[in-house]
Design an enzyme around this catalytic site. Structure first.
Site, PDB file in Angstrom:
ATOM      1  N   LYS A  45     -28.075   8.117 -32.331  1.00 40.18           N
ATOM      2  CA  LYS A  45     -27.290   6.969 -32.784  1.00 40.18           C
ATOM      3  C   LYS A  45     -27.936   6.444 -34.067  1.00 40.18           C
ATOM      4  O   LYS A  45     -29.165   6.403 -34.175  1.00 40.18           O
ATOM      5  CB  LYS A  45     -27.300   5.875 -31.709  1.00 40.18           C
ATOM      6  CG  LYS A  45     -26.681   4.542 -32.129  1.00 40.18           C
ATOM      7  CD  LYS A  45     -25.191   4.618 -32.372  1.00 40.18           C
ATOM      8  CE  LYS A  45     -24.627   3.285 -32.885  1.00 40.18           C
ATOM      9  NZ  LYS A  45     -23.204   3.418 -33.299  1.00 40.18           N
ATOM     10  N   ASN A  69     -12.940   2.413 -32.524  1.00 41.03           N
ATOM     11  CA  ASN A  69     -14.182   1.718 -32.172  1.00 41.03           C
ATOM     12  C   ASN A  69     -14.600   0.739 -33.240  1.00 41.03           C
ATOM     13  O   ASN A  69     -14.347   0.933 -34.429  1.00 41.03           O
ATOM     14  CB  ASN A  69     -15.323   2.725 -31.926  1.00 41.03           C
ATOM     15  CG  ASN A  69     -16.082   3.074 -33.198  1.00 41.03           C
ATOM     16  OD1 ASN A  69     -16.987   2.343 -33.614  1.00 41.03           O
ATOM     17  ND2 ASN A  69     -15.691   4.173 -33.835  1.00 41.03           N
ATOM     18  N   LEU A  73     -22.959  -1.120 -34.821  1.00 37.13           N
ATOM     19  CA  LEU A  73     -24.318  -0.579 -34.924  1.00 37.13           C
ATOM     20  C   LEU A  73     -25.284  -1.012 -33.810  1.00 37.13           C
ATOM     21  O   LEU A  73     -26.450  -1.324 -34.082  1.00 37.13           O
ATOM     22  CB  LEU A  73     -24.933  -0.923 -36.290  1.00 37.13           C
ATOM     23  CG  LEU A  73     -24.738   0.115 -37.382  1.00 37.13           C
ATOM     24  CD1 LEU A  73     -25.238  -0.438 -38.736  1.00 37.13           C
ATOM     25  CD2 LEU A  73     -25.518   1.393 -37.069  1.00 37.13           C
ATOM     26  N   CYS A 131     -20.876   3.316 -42.250  1.00 37.05           N
ATOM     27  CA  CYS A 131     -20.522   2.509 -41.077  1.00 37.05           C
ATOM     28  C   CYS A 131     -19.450   1.492 -41.448  1.00 37.05           C
ATOM     29  O   CYS A 131     -19.679   0.649 -42.308  1.00 37.05           O
ATOM     30  CB  CYS A 131     -21.736   1.782 -40.503  1.00 37.05           C
ATOM     31  SG  CYS A 131     -21.245   0.683 -39.153  1.00 37.05           S
ATOM     32  N   LYS A 165     -24.148  10.939 -44.340  1.00 40.11           N
ATOM     33  CA  LYS A 165     -22.887  10.881 -43.599  1.00 40.11           C
ATOM     34  C   LYS A 165     -21.892  10.090 -44.424  1.00 40.11           C
ATOM     35  O   LYS A 165     -22.176   8.978 -44.867  1.00 40.11           O
ATOM     36  CB  LYS A 165     -23.117  10.180 -42.249  1.00 40.11           C
ATOM     37  CG  LYS A 165     -21.864  10.034 -41.374  1.00 40.11           C
ATOM     38  CD  LYS A 165     -21.517  11.324 -40.666  1.00 40.11           C
ATOM     39  CE  LYS A 165     -20.405  11.155 -39.633  1.00 40.11           C
ATOM     40  NZ  LYS A 165     -20.929  10.695 -38.329  1.00 40.11           N
ATOM     41  N   GLY A 248     -14.763  15.596 -37.224  1.00 37.78           N
ATOM     42  CA  GLY A 248     -13.470  14.916 -37.223  1.00 37.78           C
ATOM     43  C   GLY A 248     -12.376  15.756 -36.599  1.00 37.78           C
ATOM     44  O   GLY A 248     -12.017  16.804 -37.119  1.00 37.78           O
TER      45      GLY A 248
HETATM   46  C1  DHB Z   1     -20.950   2.395 -36.143  1.00 37.42           C
HETATM   47  C2  DHB Z   1     -19.802   3.078 -36.455  1.00 37.42           C
HETATM   48  C3  DHB Z   1     -19.864   4.087 -37.375  1.00 37.42           C
HETATM   49  O1  DHB Z   1     -18.760   4.802 -37.703  1.00 37.42           O
HETATM   50  C4  DHB Z   1     -21.071   4.385 -37.981  1.00 37.42           C
HETATM   51  O2  DHB Z   1     -21.121   5.363 -38.867  1.00 37.42           O
HETATM   52  C5  DHB Z   1     -22.212   3.694 -37.665  1.00 37.42           C
HETATM   53  C6  DHB Z   1     -22.148   2.695 -36.740  1.00 37.42           C
HETATM   54  C7  DHB Z   1     -20.897   1.307 -35.182  1.00 37.42           C
HETATM   55  O3  DHB Z   1     -19.909   0.543 -35.191  1.00 37.42           O
HETATM   56  O4  DHB Z   1     -21.840   1.159 -34.391  1.00 37.42           O
END
Ligand code: DHB
Length: 311
Positions: A45, A69, A73, A131, A165, A248
């Site tokens: 994560k 979602n 983070l 993110c 990313k 994806g």
């Molecule tokens: C989260 C979502 C993402 O797409 C990412 O790259 C990093 C964190 C999140 O909401 O936790």
């Protein structure tokens, strides 16, 4: 005879499939689950410097063709993942794993990356520039000036293998501009794509996740054409030393095959892994091998990047 093994930055992996950051990777227990599955490796994560609770629940919802979602983070902080990886690399010296990270500010990103640089970590680092879910914090990779500046600063001190990313881009000029920036740096890989940011899914008359009034990152079947376009656009534009990780819309072996055909050297599974569990790796690997057998391909090199165009 058919093999789905691959390599990134010279590190070898028995299988080209792995989890996408965010799914099955928050805790050591989840990471062990991916490690001990048919996946070739795992990514953690995305870690910030300190523990984060993330956004309020409900914040992840499976929807008919994928997922939405707005996690915000949540993570256990850099040391949790780094300590685990330092331990793991002694226990399993023949395997390589990915550490995903980003700071809540450029300064924090540098603090984190300097800690990784100064540690004994020998794996691959993925800097998450995409993110979409922290209120008030735009996706870094949509700001080309900031992205260029952060990468310039990072490569002043960071000498370990690093990739980024990326969010999906939707314009040819943006592919050109982004690739021109990435080509200036000794990146080992780019990972295309993170979720399509800030979609909205409605059931009856209501949104389905609480944060940001229901806006959230979209994954799954909805995003495969966008993901493939990004993989192939960067495959066409980046220096060959910068490899592509495809992420994806991977539900089946056919989807993984298409990512590799577009140029991916590694393929990540997010939404499908969340829906199906780590058994998805075994199933998708077998489906991919069946397609390769039917076509007479023995390795990924036999078809990677060999997407055909119509004259
Ligand atoms: C989260 C979502 C993402 O797409 C990412 O790259 C990093 C964190 C999140 O909401 O936790």
């Amino acid at each position: 005879m058919v093999s789905t093994k691959t390599q990134i930055a010279g590190f070898e992996f028995d299988n080209c499939l792995m989890n996408a950051a965010g799914v099955a990777c928050m805790t050591i227990e989840e990471l062990e689950g991916v490690k001990n599955s048919a996946a070739g490796t795992f990514v953690t994560k995305t870690a910030t410097l300190d523990f984060r609770q993330g956004n309020t629940e409900p914040r992840y919802q499976d929807i008919p063709l994928g997922s939405i979602n707005s996690m915000g983070l949540p993570n256990n902080g850099l040391d949790y993942y780094l300590d685990y990886l330092l331990d793991l690399q002694e226990k399993e010296p023949n395997r390589t794993f990915f550490l995903s990270l980003v700071g809540m500010s450029p300064e924090e990103t540098h603090t984190i990356l300097k800690k990784v640089q100064e540690s004994e970590f020998r794996g691959l680092t993925e800097l998450n520039l995409s993110c979409p879910n922290v209120p008030g914090k735009p996706q870094i990779a949509y700001d080309f000036e900031t992205t260029d500046r952060i990468l310039a600063e990072v490569f002043d001190y960071f000498t370990k293998p690093l990739g980024i990313k990326l969010p999906p881009y939707f314009d040819i000029v943006h592919f050109d501009q982004a690739a021109a920036i990435f080509n200036k740096y000794p990146l080992k890989f780019v990972n295309c794509v993170n979720s399509i940011g800030n979609g909205l899914y409605i059931e009856d008359e209501s949104v389905v996740i609480r944060p940001k009034n229901g806006f959230g990152g979209i994954g799954g079947e909805y995003i495969k054409p966008t993901a493939l376009a990004n993989v192939h656009a960067f495959y066409q534009r980046l220096n060959p030393q910068i490899q592509i990780i495809g992420t994806g819309g991977v539900l089946t072996g056919r989807d993984a095959f298409e990512h590799i055909l577009c140029g991916a050297s590694m393929v990540q599974v997010g939404t499908t892994l969340h829906k199906e569990g780590v058994g998805a790796f075994d199933r998708i690997t077998n489906e991919l091998k069946t397609i390769m057998e039917e076509k007479g391909y023995e390795s990924l090199e036999d078809f990677r990047g060999k997407l055909r165009y119509i004259d």
